[in-house]
Design a protein around this motif. Structure first.
Motif, PDB file in Angstrom:
ATOM      1  N   LEU A 131       0.796  -1.169  -0.178  1.00 58.13           N
ATOM      2  CA  LEU A 131       0.124  -0.137  -0.063  1.00 58.13           C
ATOM      3  C   LEU A 131       0.765   1.267  -0.185  1.00 58.13           C
ATOM      4  CD1 LEU A 131      -2.680  -0.826   2.511  1.00 58.13           C
ATOM      5  CD2 LEU A 131      -3.006  -1.062   0.031  1.00 58.13           C
ATOM      6  N   LYS A 132       2.072   1.186   0.567  1.00 53.94           N
ATOM      7  CA  LYS A 132       3.129   2.334   0.214  1.00 53.94           C
ATOM      8  C   LYS A 132       3.331   2.823  -1.017  1.00 53.94           C
ATOM      9  CE  LYS A 132       5.426   1.577   4.426  1.00 53.94           C
ATOM     10  NZ  LYS A 132       5.239   2.719   5.100  1.00 53.94           N
ATOM     11  N   VAL A 133       2.811   1.956  -2.234  1.00 56.25           N
ATOM     12  CA  VAL A 133       2.809   2.499  -3.401  1.00 56.25           C
ATOM     13  C   VAL A 133       2.187   3.823  -3.528  1.00 56.25           C
ATOM     14  CG1 VAL A 133       0.860   1.255  -4.518  1.00 56.25           C
ATOM     15  CG2 VAL A 133       2.797   1.950  -5.911  1.00 56.25           C
ATOM     16  N   PHE A 134       0.949   3.950  -2.820  1.00 54.65           N
ATOM     17  CA  PHE A 134       0.125   5.281  -2.915  1.00 54.65           C
ATOM     18  C   PHE A 134       0.851   6.624  -2.263  1.00 54.65           C
ATOM     19  CE2 PHE A 134      -3.070   1.618  -2.913  1.00 54.65           C
ATOM     20  CZ  PHE A 134      -3.736   2.099  -4.099  1.00 54.65           C
ATOM     21  N   LEU A 135       2.047   6.323  -1.809  1.00 56.66           N
ATOM     22  CA  LEU A 135       2.870   7.345  -1.027  1.00 56.66           C
ATOM     23  C   LEU A 135       3.702   8.014  -2.270  1.00 56.66           C
ATOM     24  CD1 LEU A 135       3.308   6.097   2.501  1.00 56.66           C
ATOM     25  CD2 LEU A 135       1.637   7.580   1.735  1.00 56.66           C
ATOM     26  N   GLY A 136       3.892   7.145  -3.259  1.00 59.37           N
ATOM     27  CA  GLY A 136       4.710   7.662  -4.455  1.00 59.37           C
ATOM     28  C   GLY A 136       5.852   6.881  -4.416  1.00 59.37           C
ATOM     29  N   ALA A 137       6.695   7.169  -5.661  1.00 63.73           N
ATOM     30  CA  ALA A 137       7.783   6.257  -5.935  1.00 63.73           C
ATOM     31  C   ALA A 137       8.842   6.264  -4.969  1.00 63.73           C
ATOM     32  CB  ALA A 137       8.367   6.718  -7.318  1.00 63.73           C
ATOM     33  N   ASP A 138       9.035   7.494  -4.611  1.00 63.09           N
ATOM     34  CA  ASP A 138      10.345   7.735  -3.357  1.00 63.09           C
ATOM     35  C   ASP A 138      10.054   6.796  -2.081  1.00 63.09           C
ATOM     36  OD1 ASP A 138      11.752   9.247  -5.166  1.00 63.09           O
ATOM     37  OD2 ASP A 138      11.079  11.038  -4.042  1.00 63.09           O
ATOM     38  N   ALA A 139       8.921   6.933  -1.543  1.00 62.02           N
ATOM     39  CA  ALA A 139       8.335   6.047  -0.283  1.00 62.02           C
ATOM     40  C   ALA A 139       8.524   4.696  -0.693  1.00 62.02           C
ATOM     41  CB  ALA A 139       6.992   6.634   0.168  1.00 62.02           C
ATOM     42  N   PHE A 140       7.852   4.171  -1.711  1.00 64.96           N
ATOM     43  CA  PHE A 140       7.837   2.730  -1.980  1.00 64.96           C
ATOM     44  C   PHE A 140       9.149   2.278  -2.323  1.00 64.96           C
ATOM     45  CE2 PHE A 140       7.034  -0.835  -4.617  1.00 64.96           C
ATOM     46  CZ  PHE A 140       6.101  -1.526  -3.875  1.00 64.96           C
ATOM     47  N   ASN A 141       9.938   2.981  -2.984  1.00 62.39           N
ATOM     48  CA  ASN A 141      11.480   2.360  -3.229  1.00 62.39           C
ATOM     49  C   ASN A 141      12.398   2.481  -2.101  1.00 62.39           C
ATOM     50  OD1 ASN A 141      10.877   2.152  -6.054  1.00 62.39           O
ATOM     51  ND2 ASN A 141      11.690   4.265  -6.265  1.00 62.39           N
ATOM     52  N   HIS A 142      12.057   3.669  -1.044  1.00 65.40           N
ATOM     53  CA  HIS A 142      12.711   3.535   0.122  1.00 65.40           C
ATOM     54  C   HIS A 142      12.456   2.272   1.039  1.00 65.40           C
ATOM     55  CE1 HIS A 142      13.241   4.632   4.595  1.00 65.40           C
ATOM     56  NE2 HIS A 142      14.435   5.173   3.973  1.00 65.40           N
ATOM     57  N   TYR A 143      11.096   1.991   0.935  1.00 63.69           N
ATOM     58  CA  TYR A 143      10.660   0.982   1.822  1.00 63.69           C
ATOM     59  C   TYR A 143      11.019  -0.395   1.250  1.00 63.69           C
ATOM     60  CZ  TYR A 143       7.286  -2.839   3.157  1.00 63.69           C
ATOM     61  OH  TYR A 143       6.766  -3.970   3.596  1.00 63.69           O
ATOM     62  N   ALA A 144      11.085  -0.424   0.051  1.00 60.45           N
ATOM     63  CA  ALA A 144      11.724  -2.010  -0.543  1.00 60.45           C
ATOM     64  C   ALA A 144      13.184  -2.092  -0.393  1.00 60.45           C
ATOM     65  CB  ALA A 144      11.655  -1.890  -2.106  1.00 60.45           C
ATOM     66  N   HIS A 145      14.110  -1.073  -0.393  1.00 57.26           N
ATOM     67  CA  HIS A 145      15.356  -1.107  -0.184  1.00 57.26           C
ATOM     68  C   HIS A 145      15.737  -1.377   1.266  1.00 57.26           C
ATOM     69  CE1 HIS A 145      16.273  -0.268  -4.282  1.00 57.26           C
ATOM     70  NE2 HIS A 145      15.823   0.915  -4.211  1.00 57.26           N
ATOM     71  N   TRP A 146      14.919  -0.427   2.055  1.00 56.10           N
ATOM     72  CA  TRP A 146      15.151  -1.011   3.739  1.00 56.10           C
ATOM     73  C   TRP A 146      14.811  -2.265   3.824  1.00 56.10           C
ATOM     74  CZ3 TRP A 146      11.012  -2.007   7.115  1.00 56.10           C
ATOM     75  CH2 TRP A 146      11.183  -2.055   8.342  1.00 56.10           C
ATOM     76  N   LEU A 147      13.898  -2.895   3.538  1.00 57.56           N
ATOM     77  CA  LEU A 147      13.683  -4.522   3.687  1.00 57.56           C
ATOM     78  C   LEU A 147      14.775  -5.209   3.304  1.00 57.56           C
ATOM     79  CD1 LEU A 147       9.957  -5.075   2.203  1.00 57.56           C
ATOM     80  CD2 LEU A 147      10.815  -4.990   4.220  1.00 57.56           C
ATOM     81  N   LYS A 148      15.641  -4.772   2.328  1.00 55.76           N
ATOM     82  CA  LYS A 148      16.864  -5.634   2.126  1.00 55.76           C
ATOM     83  C   LYS A 148      17.975  -5.090   2.746  1.00 55.76           C
ATOM     84  CE  LYS A 148      14.800  -7.077  -2.381  1.00 55.76           C
ATOM     85  NZ  LYS A 148      14.987  -6.998  -3.880  1.00 55.76           N
ATOM     86  N   GLY A 149      17.990  -4.046   3.262  1.00 55.60           N
ATOM     87  CA  GLY A 149      19.107  -3.306   3.941  1.00 55.60           C
ATOM     88  C   GLY A 149      19.162  -3.301   5.386  1.00 55.60           C
TER      89      GLY A 149
END
Length: 211
Positions: free
Chosen positions: A20-38
């Motif tokens: 659902l973070k995709v609705f917050l925009g590209a930066d928020a979604f990408n940050h979340y995805a990278h945070w999961l792997k980092g």
């Protein structure tokens, strides 16, 4: 089987929330995805380590769930030495009657999903190495990907609806008619929340609400 099933339901709810973070925009979604792997649990564990610990844990849960299903199926078959004289179908839900085949279908779609977004071997409209947000938009802009996802999510939710009820019953929560009614309602609520939560993102992309 009950415990591993509930573990996976918990994962699905977390995964849905993350989508659902995709609705917050590209930066928020990408940050979340990278945070999961980092940086999860860093510096308690080295950066990028937690995701592998979590993947192994989830893989063990999935294998244990499948193994439990195979063992229980074997016990059910060995418990009866001959075919039933009466083959009248019991009063069961569709989800209950198709749990085994539903699990097989889910496993197949899961492999595709991992090859798509994790390994990026199956690229549905995006290039390997693309940002997570770009992969989501490129994939669900294609109607057939969204349709396949809808079918998969529907099967997941049917599986979850019966699975939650069965798991909680197995663990001793089904103690009365009132408790049975509550468990059935809870199972339906979780299944509906998962269906809506997982489908709202691909449908939003498909209809151009998220670009």
């Amino acid at each position: 089987m009950a415990i591993t099933g509930l573990i996976m339901v918990g994962f699905l709810l977390m995964h849905m929330y993350g989508n659902l973070k995709v609705f917050l925009g590209a930066d928020a979604f990408n940050h979340y995805a990278h945070w999961l792997k980092g940086d999860i649990l860093y510096p308690l564990v080295p950066s990028g380590t937690f995701i592998w610990i979590f993947r192994v844990f989830l893989l063990v849960a999935i294998v244990a769930h499948i193994w439990s299903a195979a063992v229980l199926t074997g016990r059910a078959h060995s418990a009866r030495s001959s075919k039933y004289a009466v083959t009248k179908r019991l009063s069961q839900t569709y989800a209950a009657r198709t749990m085994r085949w539903g699990g097989v279908i889910l496993a197949g779609f899961l492999v595709f999903h991992l090859l798509q977004f994790t390994a990026q071997v199956v690229t549905t409209g995006f290039r390997a190495g693309s940002e997570p947000y770009d992969m989501v938009i490129a994939s669900f802009s294609q109607w057939w990907v969204t349709l396949a996802y809808l079918v998969w999510v529907a099967i997941v939710c049917l599986h979850v609806r019966h699975g939650v009820w069965s798991a909680l019953t197995t663990l001793g929560a089904n103690t009365s008619a009132k408790a049975r009614s509550f468990l059935n309602g809870l199972a339906w609520v979780i299944a509906i929340v998962l269906f809506v939560g997982f489908m709202i993102m691909p449908l939003a992309v498909q209809f151009g609400w998220v670009k």
